[in-house]
Design a protein around this motif. Structure first.
Motif, PDB file in Angstrom:
ATOM      1  N   PRO A 133      -1.113  15.370  -8.723  1.00 31.98           N
ATOM      2  CA  PRO A 133      -1.830  14.900  -7.312  1.00 31.98           C
ATOM      3  C   PRO A 133      -1.516  16.041  -6.295  1.00 31.98           C
ATOM      4  O   PRO A 133      -0.471  16.498  -6.301  1.00 31.98           O
ATOM      5  N   PHE A 134      -2.536  16.145  -5.411  1.00 34.75           N
ATOM      6  CA  PHE A 134      -2.280  16.915  -4.219  1.00 34.75           C
ATOM      7  C   PHE A 134      -1.337  16.113  -3.216  1.00 34.75           C
ATOM      8  O   PHE A 134      -1.215  14.809  -3.601  1.00 34.75           O
ATOM      9  N   PRO A 135      -0.446  16.851  -2.578  1.00 33.91           N
ATOM     10  CA  PRO A 135       0.555  16.085  -1.711  1.00 33.91           C
ATOM     11  C   PRO A 135      -0.233  15.430  -0.489  1.00 33.91           C
ATOM     12  O   PRO A 135      -0.131  15.863   0.764  1.00 33.91           O
ATOM     13  N   LYS A 136      -1.110  14.640  -0.853  1.00 35.86           N
ATOM     14  CA  LYS A 136      -2.080  13.922   0.183  1.00 35.86           C
ATOM     15  C   LYS A 136      -1.888  12.434  -0.036  1.00 35.86           C
ATOM     16  O   LYS A 136      -1.443  12.131  -1.175  1.00 35.86           O
ATOM     17  N   SER A 137      -2.713  11.642   0.737  1.00 44.50           N
ATOM     18  CA  SER A 137      -2.741  10.506   0.532  1.00 44.50           C
ATOM     19  C   SER A 137      -3.582   9.968  -0.846  1.00 44.50           C
ATOM     20  O   SER A 137      -4.510  10.945  -1.301  1.00 44.50           O
ATOM     21  N   ILE A 138      -3.245   8.888  -1.471  1.00 47.14           N
ATOM     22  CA  ILE A 138      -4.204   8.412  -2.520  1.00 47.14           C
ATOM     23  C   ILE A 138      -5.789   8.505  -2.265  1.00 47.14           C
ATOM     24  O   ILE A 138      -6.453   9.069  -3.270  1.00 47.14           O
ATOM     25  N   TYR A 139      -6.132   8.225  -1.091  1.00 51.71           N
ATOM     26  CA  TYR A 139      -7.659   8.201  -0.787  1.00 51.71           C
ATOM     27  C   TYR A 139      -7.939   9.384  -0.873  1.00 51.71           C
ATOM     28  O   TYR A 139      -9.051   9.845  -1.414  1.00 51.71           O
ATOM     29  N   GLU A 171      -3.773  -1.501  -8.690  1.00 56.57           N
ATOM     30  CA  GLU A 171      -2.353  -1.340  -8.299  1.00 56.57           C
ATOM     31  C   GLU A 171      -2.390  -0.574  -7.050  1.00 56.57           C
ATOM     32  O   GLU A 171      -1.122  -0.700  -6.429  1.00 56.57           O
ATOM     33  N   VAL A 172      -3.183  -0.142  -6.323  1.00 56.54           N
ATOM     34  CA  VAL A 172      -2.984   0.786  -5.393  1.00 56.54           C
ATOM     35  C   VAL A 172      -3.924   0.529  -4.115  1.00 56.54           C
ATOM     36  O   VAL A 172      -3.930   1.006  -3.081  1.00 56.54           O
ATOM     37  N   LYS A 173      -4.533  -0.778  -4.347  1.00 53.13           N
ATOM     38  CA  LYS A 173      -5.698  -1.014  -3.228  1.00 53.13           C
ATOM     39  C   LYS A 173      -5.091  -1.104  -1.861  1.00 53.13           C
ATOM     40  O   LYS A 173      -5.603  -0.971  -0.734  1.00 53.13           O
ATOM     41  N   ASP A 174      -3.882  -1.469  -1.825  1.00 57.41           N
ATOM     42  CA  ASP A 174      -3.344  -1.692  -0.518  1.00 57.41           C
ATOM     43  C   ASP A 174      -2.532  -0.650   0.111  1.00 57.41           C
ATOM     44  O   ASP A 174      -2.238  -0.610   1.101  1.00 57.41           O
ATOM     45  N   ASP A 175      -2.509   0.604  -0.776  1.00 56.56           N
ATOM     46  CA  ASP A 175      -1.649   1.493  -0.367  1.00 56.56           C
ATOM     47  C   ASP A 175      -2.437   2.902  -0.571  1.00 56.56           C
ATOM     48  O   ASP A 175      -1.900   3.876  -0.840  1.00 56.56           O
ATOM     49  N   LEU A 176      -3.665   2.849  -0.072  1.00 53.27           N
ATOM     50  CA  LEU A 176      -4.647   3.800  -0.243  1.00 53.27           C
ATOM     51  C   LEU A 176      -4.245   5.176   0.597  1.00 53.27           C
ATOM     52  O   LEU A 176      -4.567   6.244   0.481  1.00 53.27           O
ATOM     53  N   ASN A 177      -3.473   4.717   1.822  1.00 51.17           N
ATOM     54  CA  ASN A 177      -3.126   5.968   2.806  1.00 51.17           C
ATOM     55  C   ASN A 177      -1.708   6.328   2.365  1.00 51.17           C
ATOM     56  O   ASN A 177      -1.100   7.263   2.890  1.00 51.17           O
ATOM     57  N   LYS A 178      -1.239   5.832   1.353  1.00 58.68           N
ATOM     58  CA  LYS A 178       0.298   6.363   0.793  1.00 58.68           C
ATOM     59  C   LYS A 178      -0.072   7.501   0.099  1.00 58.68           C
ATOM     60  O   LYS A 178      -0.733   7.867  -0.493  1.00 58.68           O
ATOM     61  N   PRO A 179       1.142   8.471   0.114  1.00 60.98           N
ATOM     62  CA  PRO A 179       0.867   9.846  -0.616  1.00 60.98           C
ATOM     63  C   PRO A 179       0.840   9.351  -2.165  1.00 60.98           C
ATOM     64  O   PRO A 179       1.435   8.457  -2.735  1.00 60.98           O
ATOM     65  N   GLY A 180       0.127  10.379  -2.712  1.00 58.04           N
ATOM     66  CA  GLY A 180      -0.177  10.457  -4.067  1.00 58.04           C
ATOM     67  C   GLY A 180       0.793  10.484  -4.960  1.00 58.04           C
ATOM     68  O   GLY A 180       1.102  10.144  -5.938  1.00 58.04           O
TER      69      GLY A 180
END
Lengths: 279, 426
Positions: free
Chosen positions: A123-129, A164-173
């Motif tokens: 994953p890129f070092p960006k948010s999940i979104y 699993e991630v719907k609440d954490d979309l802005n956290k890093p992937g």
């Protein structure tokens, strides 16, 4: 090839001749096909005269011992080898009958149509979104934020990661577990809505539970996509694929229905490999 | 215990001893380097700290229009050119009557800095109603008085070995008794440009000159350096003889003595392109040549260390090479690139030799207002002051070194902060 022969032990697989591919490498109306494919790394030839068709909406597994050229061949199919300056690919390769190495073919467009999932989750070092939205943004697939939201959500749902991630979309992937990261990479690949997905040992860095999740996912994805998977695990090939191609020292030895390859292989080398005599 | 185990055990002792010795060497070398650093800092600080204080003298000035040579109707020009030094002199004369001889008269005048007259002029110009009144003002003391006040002149020495004679000592004592001498924080050091008079000399011109020079340097060397590094790493053909040649040359450039860059600047920028000499523009151009190799080498290392898996992921999604570079490679390489850039900048900030060749060593008392104004830079200012004969410049040299070190520390702090900010885990 004789110079590769180890001295200590006489290894029979080097003595068995490979004369073309046995089994059924060709299908009617293929999604992708290769004819007379040779790949060279500088002076060294990595792939010898591979002829193979990949059918629509099938999962084809590519197996074989390390260094047999299966990953190299996979990277021929979306021109990832272009990034290696010394790598030269010859032969005819088509996607829906179009020449993918032709002058008119844009590699960027090709890679949008033929997506890829790599061995190590990357994953890129960006948010999940942002990870999932990356391809859609790159190709301008969404005209506004809500469309992009939809693309991200549906891709994550298809990759079985949304819950699993719907609440954490802005956290890093990069903060996800290995299996989640790999599913994130799959979501990222399908967000571009490719026609073919190439998977290069997608579960080799994952534990059995994460592997099972990904295999289930592949089964679902088969409905909409054509998948080519390179794997070291014969059980995985047997579980997920409809056809299996066995590579050996850069040559395509045998292509058959997966059941047939694992129960009644046509070629001696295939049998040696699947019965665990080497590999 | 088997034979092999015994052998290993025998060896083990030696191995541990070796490790212990190695660690001891490390600690010793660390202590030595710390000792050198401590000696350096202690000498500089002990010499330089007094320079942050400056002696002031309080004088009662009678702003007599007759002595000033003006009258009530004088215009601003006349006020500007009135003889203020005369009133200052008169004020001193009144305080110490009966001074005889040219030598003593001159010595009396030299208690106060020449800047006193200018200070007075500015005050009168600002408020002309002061004329005709008597005011007390604090003025800069002359450097000799300042040096004495800081205890750097031993009054027990025989008079002939002292810079301050007995009669001067008597004046100073009297001034002290009356509370007319005072040490204050030396703002002149930060607000004024260079001067031949130590008490009026400040770093501001050099600081501004350095900042302008650095600005030119970073604006030129950062984009050129990063673009070069990105091209060489990501786009240049591999195993190409020309590319190899360029690489070797860049690495060699990093080792070229800096004065050679100064000569090059003199020959090319001044003689061929006619860039005005002694300017921050020229200094920046020369220092760009010097910092470019550092930035290119650091940027290449940083770009190389970006994991290929990230680049592959982007390519696999259909990103073009440009997009991979700007969206992934450069952002991930940024901490390393910035660190290299700031190290290069810090080097450039402390560089003197090439600037001597392009005329930045000239005495410039005005504070530069742009990159086309003649100016000097901090290390050259240190060099100039260390070369000056006045005793008071000794401590100012150390103070200037302290200010330069302060800027270097500041830059390193910025480098660390930026690195922390841009650093991302993958």
């Amino acid at each position: 090839m004789t110079e590769l022969k180890p001295d200590i032990e006489k290894r029979s697989e080097f003595d068995i001749e490979i004369n073309g591919t046995v089994g059924k490498p060709f299908v009617d109306n293929p999604k992708m096909s290769s004819r007379n494919c040779d790949v060279f790394y500088g002076d060294k030839q990595a792939i010898f005269d591979v002829n193979l068709d990949i059918a629509n909406n099938e999962i084809i597994a590519m197996i074989g011992p390390s260094g047999c050229g299966k990953s190299t061949y996979l990277r021929v199919l979306n021109r990832m080898n272009d990034t290696i300056p010394i790598c030269k690919v010859t032969g005819e390769h088509t996607l829906d009958g179009e020449d993918i190495y032709g002058k008119k073919q844009d590699p960027v467009l090709l890679r949008a149509r033929v997506g890829m999932v790599f061995q190590k989750p990357n994953p890129f070092p960006k948010s999940i979104y942002d990870n999932v939205a990356y391809g859609a943004r790159l190709h301008g697939l969404a005209s506004n934020r809500s469309e992009l939201d939809d693309v991200v959500e549906s891709s994550l749902i298809k990759a079985g990661l949304f819950k699993e991630v719907k609440d954490d979309l802005n956290k890093p992937g990069t903060g996800l577990s290995g299996g989640q990261q790999q599913r994130l990479c799959i979501a990222r690949a399908i967000a571009v809505d490719p026609e073919v997905i190439l998977m290069d040992e997608p579960t080799s860095a994952l534990d059995p539970i994460a592997t099972a999740l990904i295999e289930e996912l592949m089964d679902e994805l088969k409905e909409n996509y054509t998948i080519a998977i390179v794997t070291h695990s014969m059980q995985q090939a047997a579980r997920v694929s409809q056809r299996t191609a066995y590579f050996h020292l850069g040559k395509l030895v045998e292509v058959n229905e997966t059941d047939k390859v694992f129960t009644n292989p046509e070629h001696q080398l295939t049998e040696n490999y699947i019965t665990g005599r080497f590999g | 215990m088997s034979k092999t185990t015994k052998k290993i055990e025998a060896n083990l002792k030696k191995r541990y001893a070796k490790e212990k010795r190695f660690r001891a060497y490390g600690v010793v070398s660390l202590l030595i380097s710390f000792a050198f650093l401590a000696v350096l800092l202690v000498t500089i600080f002990s010499k330089g700290l007094p320079a942050f204080q400056q002696t002031y003298i309080k004088l009662d000035i009678e702003l007599n229009e007759k002595i000033l040579g003006i009258n009530k109707d004088s215009d601003e020009d006349a006020l500007f050119s009135a003889s203020y030094s005369k009133v200052v002199k008169n004020s001193l004369k009144e305080m110490f009557p009966g001074i005889k001889g040219r030598k003593q008269k001159r010595a009396l005048k030299n208690l106060v800095s020449k800047s006193a007259a200018y200070d007075l002029r500015d005050k009168v110009l600002e408020k002309p109603t002061l004329l005709g009144t008597t005011q007390s003002y604090w003025f800069l003391a002359k450097d000799d008085v300042d040096v004495f006040m800081k205890g750097n002149i031993d009054r027990t020495l025989p008079e002939s070995d002292r810079r301050i004679k007995d009669y001067q000592l008597a004046w100073i004592d009297k001034l002290m008794d009356e509370g007319r001498l005072e040490k204050r924080f030396n703002t002149v050091l930060f607000t004024e440009g260079d001067s031949r008079e130590p008490e009026q000399a400040g770093m501001r011109g050099a600081i501004v000159g350095s900042l302008l020079t650095m600005l030119v340097t970073i604006l030129l060397s950062f984009p050129i350096g990063v673009a070069t590094a990105a091209y060489l790493e990501e786009f240049a053909p591999q195993n190409n003889r020309w590319v190899d040649l360029i690489e070797i040359n860049i690495n060699n450039l990093a080792a070229v003595p800096s004065i050679v860059f100064g000569l090059l600047g003199l020959a090319v920028y001044i003689n061929i392109f006619g860039v005005p000499r002694s300017t921050p523009l020229l200094g920046g151009l020369v220092l760009t040549l010097m910092t470019l190799p550092t930035i290119i080498i650091a940027s290449r290392a940083a770009i190389k260390s970006v994991p290929p898996s990230i680049k592959e992921a982007a390519i696999g999604l259909g990103a073009s090479r440009m997009q991979v570079l700007f969206q992934h490679t450069l952002p991930l390489a940024m901490p390393g690139i910035l660190t290299g850039t700031i190290i290069g900048m810090a080097q450039a900030l402390g560089e003197t030799a090439p600037l001597l060749m392009i005329g930045m060593v000239a005495f410039v008392s005005d504070i530069p207002t742009g990159i086309f104004d003649p100016s000097t830079v901090m290390p050259v200012q240190i060099y100039l002051w260390s070369d000056s004969p006045e005793r008071a410049f000794t401590e100012r040299t150390s103070a200037a070194i302290m200010i330069l070190l302060g800027f270097l520390v500041l830059m390193n702090v910025i480098a660390i902060v930026l690195r922390k900010k841009f650093e991302k885990k993958w």
